[in-house]
Design a protein around this motif. Sequence first.
Motif, PDB file in Angstrom:
ATOM      1  N   VAL A   1      13.243   3.460 -25.413  1.00 54.76           N
ATOM      2  CA  VAL A   1      13.441   4.143 -24.129  1.00 54.76           C
ATOM      3  C   VAL A   1      12.101   4.678 -23.625  1.00 54.76           C
ATOM      4  O   VAL A   1      11.743   4.525 -22.447  1.00 54.76           O
ATOM      5  N   ALA A   2      11.352   5.307 -24.515  1.00 48.23           N
ATOM      6  CA  ALA A   2      10.042   5.838 -24.145  1.00 48.23           C
ATOM      7  C   ALA A   2       9.054   4.725 -23.814  1.00 48.23           C
ATOM      8  O   ALA A   2       8.238   4.851 -22.895  1.00 48.23           O
ATOM      9  N   TYR A   3       9.135   3.617 -24.545  1.00 44.68           N
ATOM     10  CA  TYR A   3       8.210   2.499 -24.325  1.00 44.68           C
ATOM     11  C   TYR A   3       8.296   1.974 -22.898  1.00 44.68           C
ATOM     12  O   TYR A   3       7.278   1.585 -22.310  1.00 44.68           O
ATOM     13  N   ALA A   4       9.502   1.970 -22.329  1.00 47.17           N
ATOM     14  CA  ALA A   4       9.641   1.538 -20.942  1.00 47.17           C
ATOM     15  C   ALA A   4       8.797   2.409 -20.023  1.00 47.17           C
ATOM     16  O   ALA A   4       8.124   1.917 -19.108  1.00 47.17           O
ATOM     17  N   GLY A   5       8.802   3.721 -20.258  1.00 53.29           N
ATOM     18  CA  GLY A   5       7.971   4.614 -19.465  1.00 53.29           C
ATOM     19  C   GLY A   5       6.488   4.399 -19.693  1.00 53.29           C
ATOM     20  O   GLY A   5       5.678   4.511 -18.768  1.00 53.29           O
ATOM     21  N   LEU A   6       6.121   4.068 -20.942  1.00 57.75           N
ATOM     22  CA  LEU A   6       4.707   3.808 -21.254  1.00 57.75           C
ATOM     23  C   LEU A   6       4.194   2.566 -20.534  1.00 57.75           C
ATOM     24  O   LEU A   6       2.976   2.386 -20.404  1.00 57.75           O
ATOM     25  N   GLN A   7       5.085   1.703 -20.095  1.00 51.51           N
ATOM     26  CA  GLN A   7       4.686   0.523 -19.342  1.00 51.51           C
ATOM     27  C   GLN A   7       4.737   0.768 -17.836  1.00 51.51           C
ATOM     28  O   GLN A   7       3.847   0.348 -17.098  1.00 51.51           O
ATOM     29  N   VAL A   8       5.771   1.449 -17.371  1.00 49.70           N
ATOM     30  CA  VAL A   8       5.947   1.646 -15.924  1.00 49.70           C
ATOM     31  C   VAL A   8       4.841   2.514 -15.336  1.00 49.70           C
ATOM     32  O   VAL A   8       4.195   2.138 -14.343  1.00 49.70           O
ATOM     33  N   PHE A   9       4.604   3.681 -15.915  1.00 54.65           N
ATOM     34  CA  PHE A   9       3.757   4.670 -15.251  1.00 54.65           C
ATOM     35  C   PHE A   9       2.276   4.303 -15.194  1.00 54.65           C
ATOM     36  O   PHE A   9       1.659   4.429 -14.124  1.00 54.65           O
ATOM     37  N   PRO A  10       1.637   3.860 -16.288  1.00 54.95           N
ATOM     38  CA  PRO A  10       0.214   3.527 -16.144  1.00 54.95           C
ATOM     39  C   PRO A  10      -0.015   2.361 -15.192  1.00 54.95           C
ATOM     40  O   PRO A  10      -0.977   2.363 -14.418  1.00 54.95           O
ATOM     41  N   MET A  11       0.889   1.374 -15.219  1.00 54.96           N
ATOM     42  CA  MET A  11       0.709   0.229 -14.334  1.00 54.96           C
ATOM     43  C   MET A  11       1.023   0.573 -12.884  1.00 54.96           C
ATOM     44  O   MET A  11       0.560  -0.109 -11.963  1.00 54.96           O
ATOM     45  N   ALA A  12       1.805   1.626 -12.662  1.00 54.79           N
ATOM     46  CA  ALA A  12       2.051   2.093 -11.305  1.00 54.79           C
ATOM     47  C   ALA A  12       0.936   3.015 -10.815  1.00 54.79           C
ATOM     48  O   ALA A  12       0.659   3.087  -9.609  1.00 54.79           O
ATOM     49  N   MET A  13       0.292   3.727 -11.735  1.00 57.89           N
ATOM     50  CA  MET A  13      -0.821   4.602 -11.363  1.00 57.89           C
ATOM     51  C   MET A  13      -2.091   3.815 -11.088  1.00 57.89           C
ATOM     52  O   MET A  13      -2.930   4.232 -10.263  1.00 57.89           O
ATOM     53  N   LEU A  14      -2.282   2.696 -11.771  1.00 56.89           N
ATOM     54  CA  LEU A  14      -3.498   1.908 -11.622  1.00 56.89           C
ATOM     55  C   LEU A  14      -3.742   1.457 -10.183  1.00 56.89           C
ATOM     56  O   LEU A  14      -4.856   1.637  -9.661  1.00 56.89           O
ATOM     57  N   PRO A  15      -2.756   0.864  -9.478  1.00 56.31           N
ATOM     58  CA  PRO A  15      -3.017   0.454  -8.084  1.00 56.31           C
ATOM     59  C   PRO A  15      -3.371   1.633  -7.179  1.00 56.31           C
ATOM     60  O   PRO A  15      -4.150   1.470  -6.233  1.00 56.31           O
ATOM     61  N   ASP A  16      -2.795   2.817  -7.439  1.00 57.12           N
ATOM     62  CA  ASP A  16      -3.140   3.989  -6.637  1.00 57.12           C
ATOM     63  C   ASP A  16      -4.624   4.313  -6.769  1.00 57.12           C
ATOM     64  O   ASP A  16      -5.308   4.596  -5.777  1.00 57.12           O
ATOM     65  N   ILE A  17      -5.122   4.277  -8.003  1.00 54.80           N
ATOM     66  CA  ILE A  17      -6.531   4.583  -8.246  1.00 54.80           C
ATOM     67  C   ILE A  17      -7.424   3.508  -7.637  1.00 54.80           C
ATOM     68  O   ILE A  17      -8.456   3.796  -7.026  1.00 54.80           O
TER      69      ILE A  17
ATOM     70  N   ASP B   1       0.823  -1.207   0.000  1.00 53.11           N
ATOM     71  CA  ASP B   1       0.000   0.000   0.000  1.00 53.11           C
ATOM     72  C   ASP B   1       0.857   1.258   0.000  1.00 53.11           C
ATOM     73  O   ASP B   1       0.361   2.354   0.238  1.00 53.11           O
ATOM     74  N   ASP B   2       2.145   1.115  -0.304  1.00 58.21           N
ATOM     75  CA  ASP B   2       3.063   2.246  -0.341  1.00 58.21           C
ATOM     76  C   ASP B   2       3.133   2.820  -1.759  1.00 58.21           C
ATOM     77  O   ASP B   2       3.355   2.084  -2.720  1.00 58.21           O
ATOM     78  N   TYR B   3       2.971   4.145  -1.877  1.00 61.13           N
ATOM     79  CA  TYR B   3       2.907   4.809  -3.186  1.00 61.13           C
ATOM     80  C   TYR B   3       4.161   4.554  -4.019  1.00 61.13           C
ATOM     81  O   TYR B   3       4.087   4.167  -5.187  1.00 61.13           O
ATOM     82  N   HIS B   4       5.337   4.772  -3.449  1.00 57.30           N
ATOM     83  CA  HIS B   4       6.579   4.623  -4.197  1.00 57.30           C
ATOM     84  C   HIS B   4       6.994   3.160  -4.329  1.00 57.30           C
ATOM     85  O   HIS B   4       7.630   2.784  -5.315  1.00 57.30           O
ATOM     86  N   ASP B   5       6.612   2.330  -3.357  1.00 59.99           N
ATOM     87  CA  ASP B   5       6.947   0.909  -3.462  1.00 59.99           C
ATOM     88  C   ASP B   5       6.210   0.268  -4.632  1.00 59.99           C
ATOM     89  O   ASP B   5       6.698  -0.682  -5.243  1.00 59.99           O
ATOM     90  N   ARG B   6       5.042   0.790  -4.944  1.00 63.53           N
ATOM     91  CA  ARG B   6       4.316   0.277  -6.099  1.00 63.53           C
ATOM     92  C   ARG B   6       5.076   0.564  -7.392  1.00 63.53           C
ATOM     93  O   ARG B   6       5.092  -0.263  -8.304  1.00 63.53           O
ATOM     94  N   THR B   7       5.705   1.738  -7.464  1.00 64.00           N
ATOM     95  CA  THR B   7       6.507   2.032  -8.651  1.00 64.00           C
ATOM     96  C   THR B   7       7.679   1.079  -8.757  1.00 64.00           C
ATOM     97  O   THR B   7       8.009   0.597  -9.843  1.00 64.00           O
ATOM     98  N   ARG B   8       8.324   0.774  -7.622  1.00 69.27           N
ATOM     99  CA  ARG B   8       9.427  -0.195  -7.628  1.00 69.27           C
ATOM    100  C   ARG B   8       8.928  -1.566  -8.061  1.00 69.27           C
ATOM    101  O   ARG B   8       9.581  -2.261  -8.850  1.00 69.27           O
ATOM    102  N   LEU B   9       7.777  -1.970  -7.541  1.00 77.43           N
ATOM    103  CA  LEU B   9       7.207  -3.266  -7.896  1.00 77.43           C
ATOM    104  C   LEU B   9       6.945  -3.348  -9.392  1.00 77.43           C
ATOM    105  O   LEU B   9       7.298  -4.351 -10.049  1.00 77.43           O
ATOM    106  N   ILE B  10       6.349  -2.311  -9.955  1.00 78.58           N
ATOM    107  CA  ILE B  10       6.044  -2.305 -11.375  1.00 78.58           C
ATOM    108  C   ILE B  10       7.314  -2.180 -12.205  1.00 78.58           C
ATOM    109  O   ILE B  10       7.410  -2.733 -13.309  1.00 78.58           O
ATOM    110  N   ALA B  11       8.314  -1.469 -11.692  1.00 80.83           N
ATOM    111  CA  ALA B  11       9.575  -1.343 -12.425  1.00 80.83           C
ATOM    112  C   ALA B  11      10.228  -2.710 -12.619  1.00 80.83           C
ATOM    113  O   ALA B  11      10.728  -3.024 -13.702  1.00 80.83           O
ATOM    114  N   TRP B  12      10.226  -3.518 -11.588  1.00 82.84           N
ATOM    115  CA  TRP B  12      10.761  -4.879 -11.722  1.00 82.84           C
ATOM    116  C   TRP B  12       9.927  -5.676 -12.720  1.00 82.84           C
ATOM    117  O   TRP B  12      10.457  -6.446 -13.524  1.00 82.84           O
ATOM    118  N   ARG B  13       8.624  -5.484 -12.647  1.00 83.92           N
ATOM    119  CA  ARG B  13       7.744  -6.207 -13.569  1.00 83.92           C
ATOM    120  C   ARG B  13       8.007  -5.799 -15.020  1.00 83.92           C
ATOM    121  O   ARG B  13       8.047  -6.649 -15.911  1.00 83.92           O
TER     122      ARG B  13
END
Length: 424
Positions: free
Chosen positions: A322-338, A137-149
């Motif tokens: 390079v951009a594609y990596a961001g297109l995967q990380v950010f929406p999947m990290a924002m989804l759990p927050d919502i 349930d940690d905001y930044h830990d979710r980004t780390r989790l998705i980054a590994w994914r």
Amino acid sequence: MTVTPRIRVGYALGSLATGAFATVPGLLLLPFLTDRLAVPAAVAGVLVLVPKAWDVAFNPIAGRISDRATHRLGPRRPFLLRGGLALAALFAVMFLPPLFGTPLGDGAWVAVSFLACATAFAFFQVPYVAMAAELTDDYHDRTRLIAWRVAALAIAILLCGAGAPLLRDSGGGYRVMALAVALLIVVGTLGVYIGTATAPVARVTPTGARFPELLAAVRSSRPFRLLLLTFVIQAVGIGTLLAGVDYLSRVVLQDPGAQTLLFAAFVAPALLVVPVWQVVGRRWGKRVGYQVASVLFAVSIGLVVFVPAMPVLVGLVGVAGVAYAGLQVFPMAMLPDIISAEERRAGVVRAGVFSGVWTAGETAGLALGPGVFGGLLGLGGYVSGGGVQGEGVRVAVVVGFSVVPAVLVGVTVGLLSFVEGERG
């Protein structure tokens, strides 16, 4: 609550399965239909699209089923095991050599097999996506989790995008390629199932709403709808690009081996830049990072239309990667927050339903991509079965690979301005 590196790696391994199934059909199923089975290009585009349309209705149902499930191994993990193993078996069946000897019969076999694959994949992907909102349930830990994914996803796309065509062209044909990809799906399935065995669940709340009420909740969540719309539009563009790699190599570059190089250039940067996007998200926020990645992707892949030749082409595709990596990380990290914000507001479990609607949109978008590309091939006069292609086909391929993805991703930048999620 944060997750351990061991669980983070275990969760990431599931992307070997999702990446394999998201990549190979979008890359090789259309050429399999048009060049191996001699199905007309426009018809092949429809055959690739129609089975995926089933997911639009079925994925939310799969999410609702997993939300209601109770099991001593956890509510999501049993679905991962069963869905993933079924997907592997059905995927191998889909690329069987011609069975009926006619384009209609063999095309129908592929369409039915693809439909079965999509059903099995729903029972894997939907619980898998839902787990991200429940592991921490940690905001930044979710980004780390998705980054590994996303890093694992990049590996899967690289292996499948570069390796699948090599296996196909090395003499083994589509059958050997399908068996190898099926094995990778099994590895990803067992990896996430075993690796998340000791994973904590951040929130356990009862699910009391009926399915229609949960869909109404999805419709009422403006941030979710806007993020979903952005992701789906971009998925169509990326699906179109992936469908075009094989044709760009063979028809425009007249070098089938270029397909491997282009895929490596597109995916390999993600393994290096995912940590960079993670820093961007931490410093400026996930939404801003998502917008930056979208602009970078649209500009770089759009420039391909002006220089559809080596080696500049490889460089532009690399920047798009390079951009594609961001297109995967950010929406999947924002989804759990919502999802978390919505679940706290309603007091019920909704991760499965939200994830089901999300994955339905994603799979539909990725399926629309090859459908769009197949339509462009038909308009360009593509000759199925390996005939000589005219100049109209070359134009159609370049437009499908470059212009369409650039426009679709570019138009979403404005939408993201209205997306707000939970903040850390």
